[in-house]
Design a protein around this motif. Structure first.
Motif, short mmCIF file in Angstrom:
data_model
loop_
_atom_site.label_atom_id
_atom_site.label_comp_id
_atom_site.label_asym_id
_atom_site.label_seq_id
_atom_site.Cartn_x
_atom_site.Cartn_y
_atom_site.Cartn_z
N GLU A 259 24.01 16.04 12.89
CA GLU A 259 23.64 17.21 12.10
C GLU A 259 22.16 17.57 12.21
OE1 GLU A 259 23.59 20.52 10.02
OE2 GLU A 259 25.37 19.49 10.76
N PRO A 260 21.22 16.60 12.14
CA PRO A 260 19.80 16.98 12.27
C PRO A 260 19.50 17.65 13.61
CG PRO A 260 19.99 14.77 11.37
CD PRO A 260 21.37 15.16 11.83
N ALA A 262 21.78 19.29 15.55
CA ALA A 262 22.46 20.58 15.55
C ALA A 262 21.68 21.60 14.74
CB ALA A 262 23.88 20.43 15.00
N HIS A 263 21.13 21.17 13.60
CA HIS A 263 20.36 22.07 12.73
C HIS A 263 19.17 22.66 13.50
CE1 HIS A 263 18.57 23.69 9.08
NE2 HIS A 263 17.43 23.13 9.43
N GLU A 264 18.44 21.82 14.23
CA GLU A 264 17.28 22.29 14.99
C GLU A 264 17.70 23.18 16.15
OE1 GLU A 264 14.04 21.99 14.29
OE2 GLU A 264 14.75 21.10 12.42
N PHE A 266 20.37 25.10 16.47
CA PHE A 266 20.89 26.41 16.09
C PHE A 266 19.80 27.34 15.57
CE2 PHE A 266 25.07 24.22 16.07
CZ PHE A 266 25.71 25.07 16.96
N ARG A 267 18.61 26.82 15.43
CA ARG A 267 17.45 27.67 15.10
C ARG A 267 16.82 28.22 16.37
NH1 ARG A 267 13.61 24.15 11.39
NH2 ARG A 267 12.38 26.06 11.55
N CYS A 268 17.21 27.67 17.54
CA CYS A 268 16.60 28.08 18.81
C CYS A 268 17.19 29.40 19.29
CB CYS A 268 16.83 27.00 19.87
SG CYS A 268 16.05 25.41 19.51
N TRP A 281 14.23 15.02 20.83
CA TRP A 281 15.35 14.19 20.39
C TRP A 281 15.55 13.00 21.34
CZ3 TRP A 281 18.02 14.27 15.92
CH2 TRP A 281 19.15 13.45 15.83
#
Length: 316
Positions: A259-260, A262-264, A266-268, A281
């Motif tokens: 999740e951490p 994926a969160h970053e 999907f902000r790209c 990562w």
């Protein structure tokens, strides 16, 4: 030396995988990749192998002609040349997919003559036109079948049972393993039992499919050790570098994005932004793996050579 011997000792070894060039493109690109990553002292370099596939070409009258061709030939030849030039062991992939038992036997003979001692044995992907994997007529359905052929070759017997008059240096080989399950396995248990069988048949090490959650790797290794599997299990790392990979990689390789991460991601909004997140990562992944004492880290370089060149100096 075998791969377990090459990666034994102090610290975490560095290795990576490359693709043979497209037909007719030469190997200068591979030479540049090797030169760029040489400073990190790779213990070995894998080179992939690819089955023939159907391609389409326009012919007169606006029709299309279907051709059966290998777009990336030369795995064995390229491995032999690069091993001689760079002084680093090259590990060719040997596949079930697209090859008969006799095809495989001829490749083994060629590699033995060329002084290649280490292999990675794989089933390989299904043909693009097939919904599920179908073994080539006269070929193997599973990696374990391929292992048994290599074992027989190492013991001095051809595939038809006749003796090899002058057996050469036996091959050492590794196999693939899957912390998050092979896409075709019905469950984790059956997938684990398949890896266990590969080791029982003589695999000297396992290298994992790519993953982004180190906890999955640690769980897999712990289960292996509790089951008496003692061979090195080398983690495979591929830094994300493109927007399209956010959905393509989990779908293709059946791996979860934590999740951490994926969160970053999907902000790209650009490939460059994904690349930077991927580098950050992977650096943290590798540092954590090294802190846990993994014997080696194996990097998948497709679309990621530049990222790996930035990751390696931060962790080695």
């Amino acid at each position: 030396m075998t791969i377990p011997e090459l990666i034994a000792g102090n610290g975490t070894a560095f290795s990576y995988e490359v693709l043979p060039p497209l037909k007719g493109n030469g190997i200068d690109g591979l030479r540049k990749t090797i030169d760029r990553l040489r400073e990190f002292e790779p213990k070995y370099i894998n080179i992939t192998n690819h089955r023939a596939e159907y391609v389409y070409r326009k012919v007169e009258g606006g029709l299309m002609e279907r051709l059966h061709t290998r777009r990336r030939p030369g795995t064995v030849a390229v491995a032999a040349v690069l091993q001689r030039e760079c002084g680093i062991p090259l590990v060719p992939h040997v596949l079930c997919s697209g090859y008969t038992r006799e095809d495989i036997e001829y490749r083994l003979l060629d590699m033995q003559i060329l002084g290649i001692e280490n292999l990675l044995l794989l089933r390989g992907d299904k043909a693009r036109e097939d919904a599920v994997f179908h073994p080539t007529e006269g070929g193997h359905a599973h990696t374990t079948d391929l292992q048994m052929q290599v074992n027989e070759f190492n013991a001095g017997r051809f595939v038809d049972g006749t003796p090899i008059r002058q057996p050469g240096q036996p091959f050492s080989y590794g196999v693939a393993c899957y912390p998050e399950k092979h896409e075709e396995a019905p469950n984790l248990e059956s997938d684990f039992q398949m890896f266990k069988r590969k080791v029982e048949l003589g695999a000297d090490y396992g290298v994992t499919q790519l993953f982004y959650d180190n906890a999955a790797y640690y769980r897999f290794v712990d289960r292996c050790r509790k089951a008496g599997i003692t061979v090195p299990i080398i983690p495979g790392i591929k830094p994300l570098s493109k927007l399209s990979q956010l959905t393509l990689v989990p779908k293709t390789f059946r791996c979860d994005l934590p999740e951490p991460l994926a969160h970053e991601l999907f902000r790209c909004t650009t490939d460059e932004a994904v690349k930077q997140v991927g580098i950050e990562w992977a650096v943290e992944q590798c540092r954590d793996l090294i802190a846990h004492g993994v014997p080696s880290i194996h990097f998948y370089t497709v679309s990621a050579v530049d990222s790996i060149a930035q990751i390696a100096p931060q962790v080695y």
